[in-house]
Design a protein around this motif. Sequence first.
Motif, short mmCIF file in Angstrom:
data_model
loop_
_atom_site.label_atom_id
_atom_site.label_comp_id
_atom_site.label_asym_id
_atom_site.label_seq_id
_atom_site.Cartn_x
_atom_site.Cartn_y
_atom_site.Cartn_z
N MET B 22 0.81 -1.21 0.00
CA MET B 22 0.00 0.00 0.00
C MET B 22 0.85 1.27 0.00
N PHE B 24 4.12 1.48 -0.84
CA PHE B 24 5.21 1.55 -1.81
C PHE B 24 5.04 2.64 -2.89
N PRO B 25 3.85 2.75 -3.53
CA PRO B 25 3.73 3.78 -4.56
C PRO B 25 4.10 5.18 -4.06
N VAL B 26 3.71 5.50 -2.83
CA VAL B 26 4.03 6.81 -2.28
C VAL B 26 5.54 6.93 -2.09
N TRP B 28 7.83 5.31 -3.66
CA TRP B 28 8.49 5.31 -4.97
C TRP B 28 8.40 6.70 -5.61
N MET B 29 7.26 7.33 -5.44
CA MET B 29 7.10 8.68 -5.97
C MET B 29 8.12 9.62 -5.33
N THR B 32 11.85 8.63 -6.20
CA THR B 32 12.22 8.95 -7.58
C THR B 32 12.44 10.45 -7.76
N MET B 251 7.72 12.98 -11.07
CA MET B 251 7.48 12.55 -9.69
C MET B 251 7.65 13.71 -8.72
N SER B 254 4.51 15.60 -8.91
CA SER B 254 3.45 14.85 -8.22
C SER B 254 3.56 15.02 -6.71
N ILE B 257 2.34 18.38 -5.59
CA ILE B 257 0.89 18.59 -5.70
C ILE B 257 0.15 17.76 -4.65
N ALA B 258 0.72 16.59 -4.31
CA ALA B 258 0.05 15.73 -3.34
C ALA B 258 0.22 16.25 -1.92
N VAL B 262 -2.45 15.49 1.24
CA VAL B 262 -2.15 14.42 2.20
C VAL B 262 -2.16 14.99 3.61
#
Lengths: 183, 283
Positions: B22, B24-26, B28-29, B32, B251, B254, B257-258, B262
């Motif tokens: 769950m 990992f994507p965050v 990885w963003m 990167t 990234m 991203s 913007i996130a 969050v």
Amino acid sequence: MPPVVAVQVWIWMTNVQNGVLNYTLTTLHVGNYDGHNWFGSPFSSLGMAVTLIVWGALPFVVITMYAALSQVPHELVEAAQIDGAPAWRVFKDVTMPVIAPILYLLTCLSILWDFGVFTQVYLLIGQPAIVPANYVMGVYLWEQAEVLDLYGRGAAISILMLAIVAALSIFYVRRMVRTAEVA
Amino acid sequence: MSHRFGRKLGWNVLGLVIFGVMVFPVYWMISTSFKTNDQINSSLTPQWFPVHPSLRNFENVIHKQYFWTDVKNTVIVVLVAITIAVLFAFLAAVALEKYRFTGRKAFLVLLIGIQMLPGIGLIIPLYVVLAHVPVLHLNLVNHLSGLIVVYVSAVLPFSVWTLRGFLMGIPKELEEAAMVDGSSRLGAFFRILLPLVAPGLVAVSVFAFIVSWNEYVFARLLLNDGSTQTITVWLGNYIGGEKAVDWGGLMAASTLIALPVVGFFLLVQRKIAFGLTAGAVRG
């Protein structure tokens, strides 16, 4: 996390050349995914969109479920255990009745929210790869109305979508109204 | 005993694995966004941790065309939409809670029913209406004000519903006591109701913030000029058919913007979820 941001991360992770997903699957010997294109077929590109949507929806569902489970009275669970009920009976006859209404609401809400999904599918699959075989209702509507300027047909698709959603949401709305009246 | 221990360990490991997937994507963003392009592209094995973290990507991103213009647009739209929506929602909720008027029940049903419509189904009617606003004869397509109208109407139903829930929790006697002690209806409203419902106003504002900051479809539909679009549309166009994608920059953008979303989400998530279930269990 904003859907658009999540989409970019997904695009990067599933990239053909050096996406981390292909590398991991190959290294773990799940199969040879070196240079595998996830958006090559409608099935796998929609599958990828599904993983993205589920990933985005899970936190809300989990927290709501957690809240629901925390309302199951401990005394009842203990009483059932003392009476010798096996774990699955405790779950079925004590836990389930308490969380059932919330489970029901969550299911309704998830169906309704995800029925109109557009952003994730449209951006993730990306312009050249968006073809009729991987349209969802939302993308179909967008392509007809925005890209082809067929506003009449677009409006007809909207009406169809609304009819389907309305049939589903009647249960939800009735339930919410009943709740509101009691309170 | 050891059997039980093994089972518990198994469950914990499973939990950790799911948690890892769950998160990992965050991760990885973010990781990167700190790598250089060489680190991202040249090696066949991904670099799990940025060895020499650099801020180059962030630097590139904030100097990219339209970045600041679009951030500014988004902030304007979001702030104005929140202000209007919270004001309207509060007044509507007070009216629903304090006065019994004809059509009140129908209004309540409509309020929930309307939330069920998928937003994408409304793109055509909204576009048509905003392109030729009746009576005023305005064209709000490609204007931030058009988007503000859309966002206000999008968050209003939920906001009214939530605020009504908060108002229901305030005993009527408090207000009556103030009025018996000589306060006017308006005075009771400002001195009793407003402070008590403040947490609700905060929750609704944050909700409106998240919805309008994240929104993509209507922004994309209504604003199609680089200098008037919002930040999500900007990000959606980032790749823009180039062959060699600047992943680090993408990234980094991203992440930026996130970040606000969050933060706010962590603030209120629990409140909103608990509010929802509290209503549901009673029924």
